[in-house]
Scaffold this motif. Structure first.
Motif, PDB file in Angstrom:
ATOM      1  N   ASP A  71      26.405  15.028  -8.870  1.00  0.00           N
ATOM      2  CA  ASP A  71      27.779  15.219  -8.368  1.00  0.00           C
ATOM      3  C   ASP A  71      28.694  14.074  -8.777  1.00  0.00           C
ATOM      4  O   ASP A  71      29.412  13.504  -7.936  1.00  0.00           O
ATOM      5  CB  ASP A  71      27.778  15.346  -6.830  1.00  0.00           C
ATOM      6  CG  ASP A  71      26.993  16.566  -6.363  1.00  0.00           C
ATOM      7  OD1 ASP A  71      26.875  17.515  -7.170  1.00  0.00           O
ATOM      8  OD2 ASP A  71      26.491  16.561  -5.224  1.00  0.00           O
ATOM      9  N   GLY A  72      28.630  13.712 -10.021  1.00  0.00           N
ATOM     10  CA  GLY A  72      29.517  12.667 -10.526  1.00  0.00           C
ATOM     11  C   GLY A  72      29.024  11.248 -10.256  1.00  0.00           C
ATOM     12  O   GLY A  72      29.601  10.285 -10.746  1.00  0.00           O
ATOM     13  N   TYR A  73      27.959  11.107  -9.481  1.00  0.00           N
ATOM     14  CA  TYR A  73      27.423   9.776  -9.156  1.00  0.00           C
ATOM     15  C   TYR A  73      26.331   9.427 -10.171  1.00  0.00           C
ATOM     16  O   TYR A  73      25.476  10.262 -10.496  1.00  0.00           O
ATOM     17  CB  TYR A  73      26.856   9.803  -7.737  1.00  0.00           C
ATOM     18  CG  TYR A  73      26.257   8.500  -7.263  1.00  0.00           C
ATOM     19  CD1 TYR A  73      27.070   7.467  -6.814  1.00  0.00           C
ATOM     20  CD2 TYR A  73      24.865   8.323  -7.250  1.00  0.00           C
ATOM     21  CE1 TYR A  73      26.508   6.275  -6.359  1.00  0.00           C
ATOM     22  CE2 TYR A  73      24.312   7.139  -6.791  1.00  0.00           C
ATOM     23  CZ  TYR A  73      25.133   6.113  -6.351  1.00  0.00           C
ATOM     24  OH  TYR A  73      24.583   4.947  -5.903  1.00  0.00           O
ATOM     25  N   THR A  74      26.368   8.188 -10.694  1.00  0.00           N
ATOM     26  CA  THR A  74      25.457   7.803 -11.764  1.00  0.00           C
ATOM     27  C   THR A  74      24.167   7.210 -11.222  1.00  0.00           C
ATOM     28  O   THR A  74      24.191   6.330 -10.370  1.00  0.00           O
ATOM     29  CB  THR A  74      26.140   6.757 -12.671  1.00  0.00           C
ATOM     30  OG1 THR A  74      27.342   7.336 -13.172  1.00  0.00           O
ATOM     31  CG2 THR A  74      25.248   6.360 -13.832  1.00  0.00           C
ATOM     32  N   LEU A  75      23.051   7.715 -11.748  1.00  0.00           N
ATOM     33  CA  LEU A  75      21.743   7.156 -11.411  1.00  0.00           C
ATOM     34  C   LEU A  75      21.074   6.660 -12.687  1.00  0.00           C
ATOM     35  O   LEU A  75      21.055   7.375 -13.694  1.00  0.00           O
ATOM     36  CB  LEU A  75      20.856   8.233 -10.794  1.00  0.00           C
ATOM     37  CG  LEU A  75      20.990   8.540  -9.308  1.00  0.00           C
ATOM     38  CD1 LEU A  75      20.047   9.683  -8.939  1.00  0.00           C
ATOM     39  CD2 LEU A  75      20.713   7.305  -8.445  1.00  0.00           C
ATOM     40  N   PHE A  76      20.545   5.445 -12.653  1.00  0.00           N
ATOM     41  CA  PHE A  76      19.787   4.927 -13.786  1.00  0.00           C
ATOM     42  C   PHE A  76      18.306   5.150 -13.505  1.00  0.00           C
ATOM     43  O   PHE A  76      17.803   4.755 -12.452  1.00  0.00           O
ATOM     44  CB  PHE A  76      20.080   3.446 -13.988  1.00  0.00           C
ATOM     45  CG  PHE A  76      21.528   3.181 -14.317  1.00  0.00           C
ATOM     46  CD1 PHE A  76      22.107   3.762 -15.434  1.00  0.00           C
ATOM     47  CD2 PHE A  76      22.309   2.376 -13.498  1.00  0.00           C
ATOM     48  CE1 PHE A  76      23.448   3.533 -15.742  1.00  0.00           C
ATOM     49  CE2 PHE A  76      23.649   2.139 -13.795  1.00  0.00           C
ATOM     50  CZ  PHE A  76      24.215   2.724 -14.927  1.00  0.00           C
ATOM     51  N   ILE A  77      17.655   5.777 -14.474  1.00  0.00           N
ATOM     52  CA  ILE A  77      16.258   6.171 -14.269  1.00  0.00           C
ATOM     53  C   ILE A  77      15.416   5.685 -15.441  1.00  0.00           C
ATOM     54  O   ILE A  77      15.485   6.232 -16.548  1.00  0.00           O
ATOM     55  CB  ILE A  77      16.147   7.713 -14.115  1.00  0.00           C
ATOM     56  CG1 ILE A  77      17.104   8.189 -13.001  1.00  0.00           C
ATOM     57  CG2 ILE A  77      14.703   8.124 -13.824  1.00  0.00           C
ATOM     58  CD1 ILE A  77      17.238   9.681 -12.897  1.00  0.00           C
ATOM     59  N   GLY A  78      14.650   4.624 -15.211  1.00  0.00           N
ATOM     60  CA  GLY A  78      13.809   4.053 -16.267  1.00  0.00           C
ATOM     61  C   GLY A  78      12.797   5.070 -16.765  1.00  0.00           C
ATOM     62  O   GLY A  78      12.214   5.796 -15.968  1.00  0.00           O
ATOM     63  N   GLY A  79      12.598   5.137 -18.075  1.00  0.00           N
ATOM     64  CA  GLY A  79      11.581   6.014 -18.660  1.00  0.00           C
ATOM     65  C   GLY A  79      12.069   7.423 -18.974  1.00  0.00           C
ATOM     66  O   GLY A  79      11.410   8.155 -19.689  1.00  0.00           O
ATOM     67  N   ALA A  80      13.236   7.803 -18.429  1.00  0.00           N
ATOM     68  CA  ALA A  80      13.762   9.151 -18.696  1.00  0.00           C
ATOM     69  C   ALA A  80      14.586   9.129 -19.984  1.00  0.00           C
ATOM     70  O   ALA A  80      15.240   8.133 -20.292  1.00  0.00           O
ATOM     71  CB  ALA A  80      14.609   9.622 -17.527  1.00  0.00           C
ATOM     72  N   LEU A  81      14.551  10.230 -20.716  1.00  0.00           N
ATOM     73  CA  LEU A  81      15.223  10.282 -22.021  1.00  0.00           C
ATOM     74  C   LEU A  81      16.357  11.300 -22.030  1.00  0.00           C
ATOM     75  O   LEU A  81      16.296  12.301 -21.298  1.00  0.00           O
ATOM     76  CB  LEU A  81      14.204  10.664 -23.108  1.00  0.00           C
ATOM     77  CG  LEU A  81      13.131   9.621 -23.405  1.00  0.00           C
ATOM     78  CD1 LEU A  81      12.065  10.209 -24.335  1.00  0.00           C
ATOM     79  CD2 LEU A  81      13.769   8.372 -24.025  1.00  0.00           C
ATOM     80  N   PRO A  82      17.370  11.079 -22.862  1.00  0.00           N
ATOM     81  CA  PRO A  82      18.474  12.028 -22.978  1.00  0.00           C
ATOM     82  C   PRO A  82      17.946  13.433 -23.286  1.00  0.00           C
ATOM     83  O   PRO A  82      17.006  13.583 -24.065  1.00  0.00           O
ATOM     84  CB  PRO A  82      19.290  11.497 -24.167  1.00  0.00           C
ATOM     85  CG  PRO A  82      19.004  10.038 -24.183  1.00  0.00           C
ATOM     86  CD  PRO A  82      17.578   9.900 -23.736  1.00  0.00           C
ATOM     87  N   GLY A  83      18.558  14.409 -22.645  1.00  0.00           N
ATOM     88  CA  GLY A  83      18.158  15.801 -22.873  1.00  0.00           C
ATOM     89  C   GLY A  83      17.075  16.260 -21.915  1.00  0.00           C
ATOM     90  O   GLY A  83      16.720  17.439 -21.896  1.00  0.00           O
ATOM     91  N   GLU A  84      16.546  15.344 -21.102  1.00  0.00           N
ATOM     92  CA  GLU A  84      15.472  15.749 -20.191  1.00  0.00           C
ATOM     93  C   GLU A  84      16.036  16.157 -18.826  1.00  0.00           C
ATOM     94  O   GLU A  84      17.116  15.719 -18.428  1.00  0.00           O
ATOM     95  CB  GLU A  84      14.472  14.591 -19.996  1.00  0.00           C
ATOM     96  CG  GLU A  84      13.776  14.244 -21.282  1.00  0.00           C
ATOM     97  CD  GLU A  84      12.605  13.303 -21.138  1.00  0.00           C
ATOM     98  OE1 GLU A  84      11.601  13.523 -21.837  1.00  0.00           O
ATOM     99  OE2 GLU A  84      12.703  12.348 -20.359  1.00  0.00           O
ATOM    100  N   ARG A  85      15.249  16.981 -18.130  1.00  0.00           N
ATOM    101  CA  ARG A  85      15.519  17.222 -16.711  1.00  0.00           C
ATOM    102  C   ARG A  85      14.335  16.624 -15.957  1.00  0.00           C
ATOM    103  O   ARG A  85      13.183  16.889 -16.294  1.00  0.00           O
ATOM    104  CB  ARG A  85      15.666  18.723 -16.445  1.00  0.00           C
ATOM    105  CG  ARG A  85      16.080  19.017 -15.013  1.00  0.00           C
ATOM    106  CD  ARG A  85      16.604  20.440 -14.825  1.00  0.00           C
ATOM    107  NE  ARG A  85      16.984  20.640 -13.422  1.00  0.00           N
ATOM    108  CZ  ARG A  85      18.146  20.244 -12.887  1.00  0.00           C
ATOM    109  NH1 ARG A  85      19.039  19.629 -13.636  1.00  0.00           N
ATOM    110  NH2 ARG A  85      18.412  20.457 -11.606  1.00  0.00           N
ATOM    111  N   VAL A  86      14.645  15.780 -14.982  1.00  0.00           N
ATOM    112  CA  VAL A  86      13.555  15.056 -14.320  1.00  0.00           C
ATOM    113  C   VAL A  86      13.715  15.106 -12.804  1.00  0.00           C
ATOM    114  O   VAL A  86      14.809  15.349 -12.284  1.00  0.00           O
ATOM    115  CB  VAL A  86      13.517  13.561 -14.748  1.00  0.00           C
ATOM    116  CG1 VAL A  86      13.399  13.429 -16.256  1.00  0.00           C
ATOM    117  CG2 VAL A  86      14.734  12.786 -14.239  1.00  0.00           C
TER     118      VAL A  86
END
Ligand code: SAH
Length: 480
Positions: free
Chosen positions: A49-64
């Motif tokens: 919802d517009g809020y940014t989360l930084f997630i180590g190990g996750a890659l662009p294009g993924e759903r996690v």
């Protein structure tokens, strides 16, 4: 910020605070999120919802799926718990200790994807920070990243901290992520094979000789680091033992064992560091056997490398980077060139063969000593070097009537000093070649130069550090 929050009673706990801030996530919550980018530190960027989360190990294009660890007003951090849809570019990291080590950040991404991202990272910074237009037809050309054919074993220098195992034996490897606990390591995949092998030998020799590793907490123990350098072109090897104290018991046995087990070794040194610091080297270096230096080449230029010299760690890509720098400099032999932030004069000497005269400036005095020695070693007489801050020395040169046709800048991460940029705009060289290790400060500085009458022509990202988040590039600017 809502008015109610200022006037109402003070919230008692974090959960209440989050609710009052109207954040869409709260601590410990499980979320499912699409990854839309990667930060310059290699963390996946997700939006809830517009809020940014930084997630180590996750890659662009993924759903996690991820568990929220920490929330701040503008952004938060979460831990990857499950890959819902993995990226087709995700690969199994080849290194066994990738997760614990932290030296590499991108090994779980295909090399092609890494190179694409490095280019895109440059583009994003140029557009967002530099307000520059990047494009094929109009605007600046940002080329595909020049990567390595074999992106492994590229480092020519290993600096390995030593420690003791639980059983009391000498070990050496790397510091566990976010700690100073040493984990033993036998092979680092981005290190030249020979470096790994030599470190293994030196650790075994140390164990045979009953040497105790330095202990950071107590300040006791002898061996702090083992540093190994290899000349890729010459094959020459240097071993440096960094010790806590000047006395190295059984020094002859050390030398004999290293010489017997490390064919090709040209230099065995001891560096003494008794300070309670995590800086690797101390001020005094003794040569225990052989030469003080090893030699290597970048292009046709020969360099003497001592234990403490700064020298590019990826020699293969350094040639690619300097080759582009030379091409963008467009030298015909009659030009005056300034190399600002010149280090040991690598770029200066590389360009000197193609220019009338080269001036290099660098703030570290020892680096300038090396630059002068390397000029002499190569019989280069048309390069001169000055010690000082480039932003101080360049105006002096200007006053003395030095009028460069080309200026190369290769600043540290914080980019060029404002005064240096001002001086450049007064000097008005025909071309400026900007070598950068930080796309954000590059973009900031290019904006200043554009506003001052220069046009950014093209940008060439070069992958100097495969599997890490470092993004290096060369930019050509032309005076309007
Ligand atoms: N061009 C060199 C080194 C680039 S690294 C090479 O390719 O090997 C950047 C260099 O800038 C470092 O050597 C650092 O010591 C130097 N430096 C940092 N701030 C400086 C300043 N204000 N003026 C001149 N040199 C500076």
């Amino acid at each position: 910020m809502s008015r109610g929050r200022n006037r109402g009673p003070k919230p008692h706990n974090k959960g209440q605070q989050e609710a009052l801030l109207n954040l869409p996530v709260s601590k410990n919550e499980d979320v499912e999120v699409d990854i839309i980018g990667l930060t310059h530190e290699g963390e996946g960027v997700g939006r809830v919802d517009g809020y940014t989360l930084f997630i180590g190990g996750a890659l662009p294009g993924e759903r996690v799926r991820a568990k929220v660890l920490k929330v701040k007003k503008q952004y938060g951090y979460a831990k990857l718990t499950e890959l819902v849809t993995a990226s087709s570019d995700r690969i199994a990291p080849p290194c066994e200790i990738y997760k614990q080590c932290g030296g590499c950040q991108l090994q779980h991404w295909s090399y092609e994807a890494q190179l694409d991202w490095k280019r895109q990272h440059v583009v994003d910074n140029l557009e967002r920070i530099g307000k520059l237009q990047v494009g094929e037809a109009e605007g600046i050309t940002v080329h595909s990243t020049l990567g390595m054919t074999d992106p492994w074993g590229y480092r020519n220098k290993a600096q390995v901290p030593m420690g003791m195992s639980e059983e009391g034996g000498l070990i050496g490897g790397f510091y566990a992520r976010n700690s100073h606990r040493i984990i033993d390591m036998d092979a680092c995949l981005i290190q030249h094979d020979q470096n790994d092998e030599i470190v293994r030998h030196v650790k075994a020799i140390g164990r045979d000789l009953g040497v105790a590793a330095y202990n950071e907490e107590t300040g006791e123990g002898l061996l702090r680091h083992v540093v190994v350098r290899v000349g890729f072109r010459t094959g020459e090897l240097m071993v440096v033992l960094v010790t806590n104290g000047s006395k190295l018991p059984r020094v002859d046995a050390w030398v004999e064992a290293i010489r017997a087990q490390v064919p090709g070794v040209e230099s065995i040194c001891q560096n003494i560091n008794t300070k309670r610091t995590n800086v690797i080297f101390g001020d005094v270096t003794k040569t225990l056997w052989g030469r003080d230096v090893i030699y290597d080449y970048i292009g046709d230029v020969k360099f003497a490398i001592s234990a403490r010299s700064f020298y590019q760690v990826n020699p293969v890509q350094t040639e690619v980077l300097y080759g582009k720098t030379l091409e963008y400099a467009g030298l015909t032999g009659s030009e005056t060139v300034i190399d600002a932030y010149c280090g040991i004069g690598t770029i200066s000497l590389f360009l000197a063969q193609h220019a009338q005269r080269v001036y290099g400036v660098e703030i570290v005095p020892e680096a300038i000593e090396d630059a002068r020695a390397n000029a002499a070693l190569n019989g280069i007489v048309n390069a001169e070097f000055a010690v000082g801050a480039a932003e101080d020395v360049m105006p002096q040169w200007l006053e003395q009537g030095v009028s460069p046709d080309v200026v190369v800048v290769d600043p540290p991460r914080k980019g060029c000093d404002e005064r240096l940029l001002e001086t450049l705009l007064t000097m008005q060289p025909e071309r400026i070649v900007y070598v950068s290790c930080n796309p954000a400060t590059l973009a900031r500085d290019l904006r200043v130069l554009e506003d001052g009458g220069y046009r950014v022509k093209e940008v060439q990202p070069v992958d100097m550090f495969p599997h890490t988040v470092h993004v290096e590039s060369v930019t050509l600017l032309q005076r309007q």
